[in-house]
Design a protein around this motif. Structure first.
Motif, mmCIF file in Angstrom:
data_model
loop_
_atom_site.group_PDB
_atom_site.id
_atom_site.type_symbol
_atom_site.label_atom_id
_atom_site.label_comp_id
_atom_site.label_asym_id
_atom_site.label_seq_id
_atom_site.Cartn_x
_atom_site.Cartn_y
_atom_site.Cartn_z
ATOM 1 N N LYS A 123 -6.408 1.890 -5.674
ATOM 2 C CA LYS A 123 -5.424 1.728 -4.604
ATOM 3 C C LYS A 123 -4.047 1.556 -5.214
ATOM 4 O O LYS A 123 -3.046 1.910 -4.615
ATOM 5 N N ARG A 183 0.188 10.890 -5.153
ATOM 6 C CA ARG A 183 0.504 9.854 -4.164
ATOM 7 C C ARG A 183 0.245 10.366 -2.773
ATOM 8 O O ARG A 183 -0.318 9.689 -1.921
ATOM 9 N N GLU A 184 0.720 11.588 -2.549
ATOM 10 C CA GLU A 184 0.593 12.173 -1.236
ATOM 11 C C GLU A 184 -0.887 12.349 -0.874
ATOM 12 O O GLU A 184 -1.324 12.019 0.202
ATOM 13 N N LYS A 185 -1.629 12.845 -1.869
ATOM 14 C CA LYS A 185 -3.016 13.201 -1.614
ATOM 15 C C LYS A 185 -3.908 11.974 -1.473
ATOM 16 O O LYS A 185 -4.765 11.909 -0.606
ATOM 17 N N HIS A 186 -3.731 11.007 -2.371
ATOM 18 C CA HIS A 186 -4.653 9.860 -2.380
ATOM 19 C C HIS A 186 -4.055 8.607 -1.750
ATOM 20 O O HIS A 186 -4.697 7.568 -1.722
ATOM 21 N N GLN A 187 -2.834 8.678 -1.254
ATOM 22 C CA GLN A 187 -2.192 7.531 -0.610
ATOM 23 C C GLN A 187 -2.180 6.312 -1.515
ATOM 24 O O GLN A 187 -2.356 5.194 -1.061
ATOM 25 N N LEU A 188 -2.036 6.533 -2.837
ATOM 26 C CA LEU A 188 -2.095 5.344 -3.679
ATOM 27 C C LEU A 188 -0.719 4.802 -4.004
ATOM 28 O O LEU A 188 0.279 5.520 -3.958
ATOM 29 N N ALA A 189 -0.704 3.498 -4.253
ATOM 30 C CA ALA A 189 0.531 2.865 -4.709
ATOM 31 C C ALA A 189 0.631 3.060 -6.213
ATOM 32 O O ALA A 189 -0.382 3.121 -6.896
ATOM 33 N N ALA A 228 0.836 -1.197 0.000
ATOM 34 C CA ALA A 228 0.000 0.000 0.000
ATOM 35 C C ALA A 228 0.871 1.248 0.000
ATOM 36 O O ALA A 228 1.835 1.345 0.759
ATOM 37 N N GLY A 229 0.567 2.177 -0.887
ATOM 38 C CA GLY A 229 1.260 3.454 -0.900
ATOM 39 C C GLY A 229 2.660 3.432 -1.474
ATOM 40 O O GLY A 229 3.334 4.461 -1.524
ATOM 41 N N GLU A 230 3.100 2.273 -1.935
ATOM 42 C CA GLU A 230 4.479 2.159 -2.401
ATOM 43 C C GLU A 230 4.633 2.626 -3.850
ATOM 44 O O GLU A 230 3.689 2.547 -4.632
#
Ligand SMILES: Nc1ncnc2c1ncn2[C@@H]1O[C@H](COP(=O)(O)OP(=O)(O)O)[C@@H](O)[C@H]1O
Ligand SMILES: [Mg+2]
Lengths: 245, 324
Positions: A157, A184-190, A28-30
């Protein structure tokens, strides 16, 4: 937490091994980059993730569920998003409508809410001025941004990007890097990024996967990959280790 | 905005029809009625072909199915046309879903050929299932619609029924066009893979578009049956399907206005050119050819010569660019 987990993926086209026993995970988030020469199997791997290609063997797990046989639209609803190597938009719809098609993945949004949420993403992507334009009137760089905005509107995601910087000029590439970092920062997506532009890869990626002739030949942090002799000879070229990006 | 404009269009249709109903002679009223009914069928075809890109050469079969269900249930079962019509529309849509499941796996030319086959089969069944359809003798004495014991049987009153129906159909088609479903349908034709990549179940959507298109056709079929009050298999032969497609392409596929213009033009043209006899077909072929070459967006494309290209025109041109 692992979101996307591909195990032992193999795919042959006739006598050609497009992918051989490839493993890949995304947390997640990577931010993971896939690099490798043309024909290495990078796009095919994204096709396996998204269900456009069914692998001969191996499994794809999305948030722990086996989706190897699931239709593409189900995987998108389960959190995958993707753009294509050559950019694919809907030419008969406007920019706003293109993004609204993506936002419509949320079944409960009414017409007005759809418009609002699409406009918000359009704003973030710097497309507000051309929101009502027909796709036909846009530059290639703008079309690719519209495609990215549409993928983001699907609220993924994991966002899979196939050479998003190809065909963009250097100003557009710089902007794309900025937008991706911001997204990425805003939506925390990988993000899984296929890219030949090594400057972009080195700036964004936390981990790099290297494919060559359908096999994974290396994986690791950018610094490790830059120094890996196998990668240097297969892709980056002998002179690369000394030339700083 | 655009929705308002289309409601305006609906009002224009009603007003124009109202004036025409007062001034036109009986014979032209009849043609006008046929063209309004055809418009409804062609607006339906526009959903399958203009939006989703399903090349259907079997649209007349759905018009026929609607007409036959209407005719049989009113003449045999004594059902009121007001009840028979929704039943016919629903049954035809259900049939389209059932047949669409296997059919819509095919693409492009294969789908065109398969729908043509469907149309031919329909005519064979309608011609030979004597107990049900009366075979080539057809079904006569189909009742007219009636309101408060006033039968809508003369051409003038039928025009009102037809125009109100057309208005309704235009409003529904416009609402569809500008809804999430409309955009999804259009996106499937533009780029099926990219549409699937936004979470759209493209298979389901194509079936939905096909069924919707068939429902429109059935609605037109019911109106046709109650208008001419006699139907037989050749009213729904594949030649009619090709004619519907020609109406849509000549008028301007992908647009509702184009569907109406094409239907009216291609209903009146053969009558005006009746003196040509069989040579009409050659002229018809030439006309379609000229439109395809010089007006790829159909006669709605003429607008850009009148005013500068508007935003809508541009999207219509974009549509032409992606035409396979
Ligand atoms: N549908 C296909 N049919 C046959 N060969 C294919 C197909 N898709 C990809 N390939 C082959 O598989 C190999 C990997 O292709 P691809 O994944 O597109 O490479 P990359 O994206 O790394 O440049 C290439 O040799 C390509 O020609
Ligand atoms: Mg590729």
């Amino acid at each position: 937490m692992t979101i996307l987990d591909a195990r032992n993926i193999s795919k042959r086209y006739g006598g050609l091994a497009a992918l051989t026993d490839v493993d890949m995970t995304v947390s997640a988030g990577e931010f993971v980059a896939i690099i490798g020469p043309n024909g290495a199997g990078k796009s095919t791997l994204l096709n396996v993730f998204t269900g456009l290609v069914v692998p001969d063997s191996g499994a794809v797990l999305l948030a722990g569920n086996d989706v190897t046989r699931h239709a593409t639209n189900r995987r998108i609803k389960a959190g995958l998003g993707r753009t294509f190597q050559h950019g694919r938009t809907f030419p008969r719809l406007t920019v706003l409508e293109n993004v609204m098609v993506g936002a419509a993945i949320c079944p409960t949004l009414g017409e007005r809410a759809l418009r609002e949420s699409a406009l918000q993403i359009i704003e973030q992507m710097g497309l507000a001025d051309i929101a009502d334009n027909a796709i036909r009137t846009l530059s290639y760089g703008h079309r690719r941004m519209v495609e990215l905005a549409r993928a983001v509107a699907c609220n993924p995601k994991v966002l899979l990007l196939d050479e998003p910087a190809a065909g963009l000029n250097s100003a557009e590439v710089a902007q794309l890097v900025k937008r991706l970092a911001h997204l990425r920062e805003k939506h925390q997506l990988a993000v899984v990024l296929i890219e030949h532009n090594m400057g972009m890869v080195m700036r964004l990626a936390e981990r790099i996967v290297v494919l060559n002739f359908g096999s994974k030949i290396a994986e690791g942090a950018p610094a490790e990959i830059q120094a890996n002799p196998a990668v240097l000879s297969a892709y980056l070229g002998e002179g690369y280790a000394h030339a700083r990006v | 905005m655009r929705i308002l404009r289309s409601f305006g269009l609906a009002l224009c249709i009603l007003a124009a029809g109202g004036v025409l109903s007062l001034v036109l002679p009986e014979y032209h009223l009849r043609l006008l009625n046929l063209s309004v009914v055809a418009s409804i069928a062609v607006i339906g075809l526009n959903i399958a072909f203009g939006y989703v890109g399903l090349i259907s050469l079997g649209h007349a079969a759905f018009v026929g199915l609607g007409a036959y269900i209407m005719a049989i249930s009113t003449t045999r079962l004594g059902l009121s046309p007001w009840l028979a019509m929704p039943a016919a529309v629903a049954a035809t849509a259900a049939f389209a879903v059932a047949i669409g499941l296997p059919l819509l796996r095919l693409k492009g030319h294969y789908l065109a050929l398969a729908t043509l086959g469907l149309n031919v089969s329909f005519v064979i069944v309608a011609s030979n299932w004597l107990e049900m359809t009366g075979g080539t003798n057809g079904i006569a004495q189909i009742p007219s619609f009636s309101i408060l014991h006033h039968a809508i049987s003369d051409e003038r009153s039928f025009l009102w029924l037809a125009l109100v129906s057309l208005t309704l159909v235009v409003v529904v088609a416009t609402l569809l066009h500008h809804s999430r479903y409309g955009r999804a349908l259009i996106s499937v034709r533009d780029d099926e893979l990219a549409a699937e990549m936004t979470g759209i179940d493209t298979t389901r959507l194509k079936i939905m578009g096909f069924a919707f298109s068939a429902a429109y056709a059935a609605f037109a079929g019911c109106l046709f049956a109650s208008h001419v009050r006699f139907i037989s298999p050749e009213d729904f032969s594949y030649a009619h399907s090709i004619n519907y497609l020609a109406m849509l392409i000549v008028g301007g596929e992908g647009t509702i206005v184009g569907a109406i213009l094409g239907s009216v033009l291609l209903t009146f043209l053969p009558e005006w050119l009746r003196f040509l006899g069989n040579a009409y077909l050659a002229l018809f072929g030439l006309l379609v050819f000229l439109v395809l070459v010089f007006l790829p967006t159909g006669i709605v494309g003429l607008r850009k010569f009148v005013r500068g290209p508007s935003r809508v025109d541009r999207s219509v041109q974009a549509a032409a660019e992606v035409r396979p």
